[in-house]
Design a protein around this motif. Sequence first.
Motif, PDB file in Angstrom:
ATOM      1  N   ALA A   1       3.551 -29.130   8.804  1.00 28.92           N
ATOM      2  CA  ALA A   1       3.071 -28.632   7.509  1.00 28.92           C
ATOM      3  C   ALA A   1       2.472 -27.239   7.607  1.00 28.92           C
ATOM      4  O   ALA A   1       2.127 -26.636   6.592  1.00 28.92           O
ATOM      5  CB  ALA A   1       2.031 -29.598   6.934  1.00 28.92           C
ATOM      6  N   ILE A   2       2.338 -26.729   8.823  1.00 29.38           N
ATOM      7  CA  ILE A   2       1.734 -25.411   9.084  1.00 29.38           C
ATOM      8  C   ILE A   2       0.380 -25.319   8.375  1.00 29.38           C
ATOM      9  O   ILE A   2       0.093 -24.355   7.655  1.00 29.38           O
ATOM     10  CB  ILE A   2       2.655 -24.245   8.652  1.00 29.38           C
ATOM     11  CG1 ILE A   2       4.116 -24.543   8.999  1.00 29.38           C
ATOM     12  CG2 ILE A   2       2.248 -22.956   9.341  1.00 29.38           C
ATOM     13  CD1 ILE A   2       5.105 -23.483   8.535  1.00 29.38           C
ATOM     14  N   LEU A   3      -0.453 -26.322   8.603  1.00 27.33           N
ATOM     15  CA  LEU A   3      -1.754 -26.354   7.933  1.00 27.33           C
ATOM     16  C   LEU A   3      -2.810 -25.508   8.629  1.00 27.33           C
ATOM     17  O   LEU A   3      -3.794 -25.126   8.011  1.00 27.33           O
ATOM     18  CB  LEU A   3      -2.253 -27.802   7.846  1.00 27.33           C
ATOM     19  CG  LEU A   3      -1.509 -28.719   6.879  1.00 27.33           C
ATOM     20  CD1 LEU A   3      -2.116 -30.108   6.899  1.00 27.33           C
ATOM     21  CD2 LEU A   3      -1.550 -28.156   5.463  1.00 27.33           C
ATOM     22  N   ALA A   4      -2.628 -25.242   9.924  1.00 24.42           N
ATOM     23  CA  ALA A   4      -3.739 -24.662  10.673  1.00 24.42           C
ATOM     24  C   ALA A   4      -3.521 -23.244  11.164  1.00 24.42           C
ATOM     25  O   ALA A   4      -4.322 -22.727  11.923  1.00 24.42           O
ATOM     26  CB  ALA A   4      -4.074 -25.565  11.868  1.00 24.42           C
ATOM     27  N   GLY A   5      -2.445 -22.596  10.752  1.00 27.57           N
ATOM     28  CA  GLY A   5      -2.235 -21.232  11.194  1.00 27.57           C
ATOM     29  C   GLY A   5      -2.205 -21.139  12.711  1.00 27.57           C
ATOM     30  O   GLY A   5      -1.653 -21.993  13.391  1.00 27.57           O
ATOM     31  N   ASP A   6      -2.846 -20.102  13.261  1.00 31.38           N
ATOM     32  CA  ASP A   6      -2.828 -19.915  14.709  1.00 31.38           C
ATOM     33  C   ASP A   6      -4.181 -20.210  15.358  1.00 31.38           C
ATOM     34  O   ASP A   6      -4.445 -19.820  16.489  1.00 31.38           O
ATOM     35  CB  ASP A   6      -2.396 -18.485  15.060  1.00 31.38           C
ATOM     36  CG  ASP A   6      -3.344 -17.430  14.490  1.00 31.38           C
ATOM     37  OD1 ASP A   6      -4.288 -17.816  13.767  1.00 31.38           O
ATOM     38  OD2 ASP A   6      -3.139 -16.235  14.759  1.00 31.38           O
ATOM     39  N   SER A   7      -5.057 -20.886  14.632  1.00 30.65           N
ATOM     40  CA  SER A   7      -6.374 -21.217  15.179  1.00 30.65           C
ATOM     41  C   SER A   7      -6.287 -22.555  15.912  1.00 30.65           C
ATOM     42  O   SER A   7      -6.049 -23.596  15.298  1.00 30.65           O
ATOM     43  CB  SER A   7      -7.411 -21.300  14.055  1.00 30.65           C
ATOM     44  OG  SER A   7      -8.644 -21.775  14.549  1.00 30.65           O
ATOM     45  N   PHE A   8      -6.460 -22.517  17.234  1.00 27.49           N
ATOM     46  CA  PHE A   8      -6.278 -23.722  18.045  1.00 27.49           C
ATOM     47  C   PHE A   8      -7.317 -24.777  17.702  1.00 27.49           C
ATOM     48  O   PHE A   8      -7.002 -25.953  17.541  1.00 27.49           O
ATOM     49  CB  PHE A   8      -6.357 -23.326  19.527  1.00 27.49           C
ATOM     50  CG  PHE A   8      -5.702 -24.318  20.462  1.00 27.49           C
ATOM     51  CD1 PHE A   8      -4.479 -24.903  20.155  1.00 27.49           C
ATOM     52  CD2 PHE A   8      -6.298 -24.646  21.667  1.00 27.49           C
ATOM     53  CE1 PHE A   8      -3.866 -25.799  21.015  1.00 27.49           C
ATOM     54  CE2 PHE A   8      -5.695 -25.545  22.538  1.00 27.49           C
ATOM     55  CZ  PHE A   8      -4.474 -26.120  22.210  1.00 27.49           C
TER      56      PHE A   8
END
Length: 276
Positions: free
Chosen positions: A149-156
């Motif tokens: 869903a690409i909910l979190a972007g690139d923040s681990f």
Amino acid sequence: MQAPTRLHSEPNVYGLVTLPGDFVTVRYSAGHLDRAARLQARLEPALRVIRDWAGVDDLEVTTYLLSREDWERARIAMPYGVPVRVGRTALAAPALGDDGTVGLWADLGIGLPSAQETPLRGTPQQAQSMVLADVLALLQQSEIVVDRAILAGDSFWSRALVTHIALESYLTRYQPDTARDLDLVWRQIDGLRPLDTFSTADYRSEMGLLDWLWFQARYQEGARLVVADEGRGAVRRVRKIAKRNGGGLTGALLFDEYAVLEPWFDRTFSAVSMRR
């Protein structure tokens, strides 16, 4: 012991049997049909609900349920008893508890709740050693949905928190007894490391298993605060936040949306932690 943070290759082992499902197909080592059916019955309802909340309607998951011998043949570089992700939409999990899986959690100092089902094979302690394994499989399945869903972007670290929000929302609504049992396990793991020991930058691909579990316990607490504050619609709200910001969900956006998160973050992580 390495944490289960990498994507493994599809297990190259012969003789696996297929248990089809609506959303979760289980490919299991011969002789483990009962365990395959039980794990499918745990994973499939969770996937159905969480993918609906996240707006992902075309996702199916394959779970490889492997005996210890097949796990070793597949050369999965993780201790038997710890589920791993296989590619982007599959999992590998243990087919049976044994003395090795009992020792795995005992050596880490983690006591587990009793298994809810009477084991058809093995001892109650061996069945008990599968409890956390199954929950980690549920957690990794939630991570698959969050990634799709690409909910979190690139923040681990935000990705980990949103993954826990998805699972905590599901367990609180549909399996409250399991949620209560697991809360005791997470708090126990939480106590194995002092608060403020790690920064969010320490949550990365290369870390030890116990440190990774400590982070999961901390993210579960943050997720529990969000779910208690938001209620049943937490994942849909996170989805809306991400959509408003082009899919680039960050820690700062979560802090703006949920006042409960900033004190949790400051209490949990060292002062050098990145908030993005």
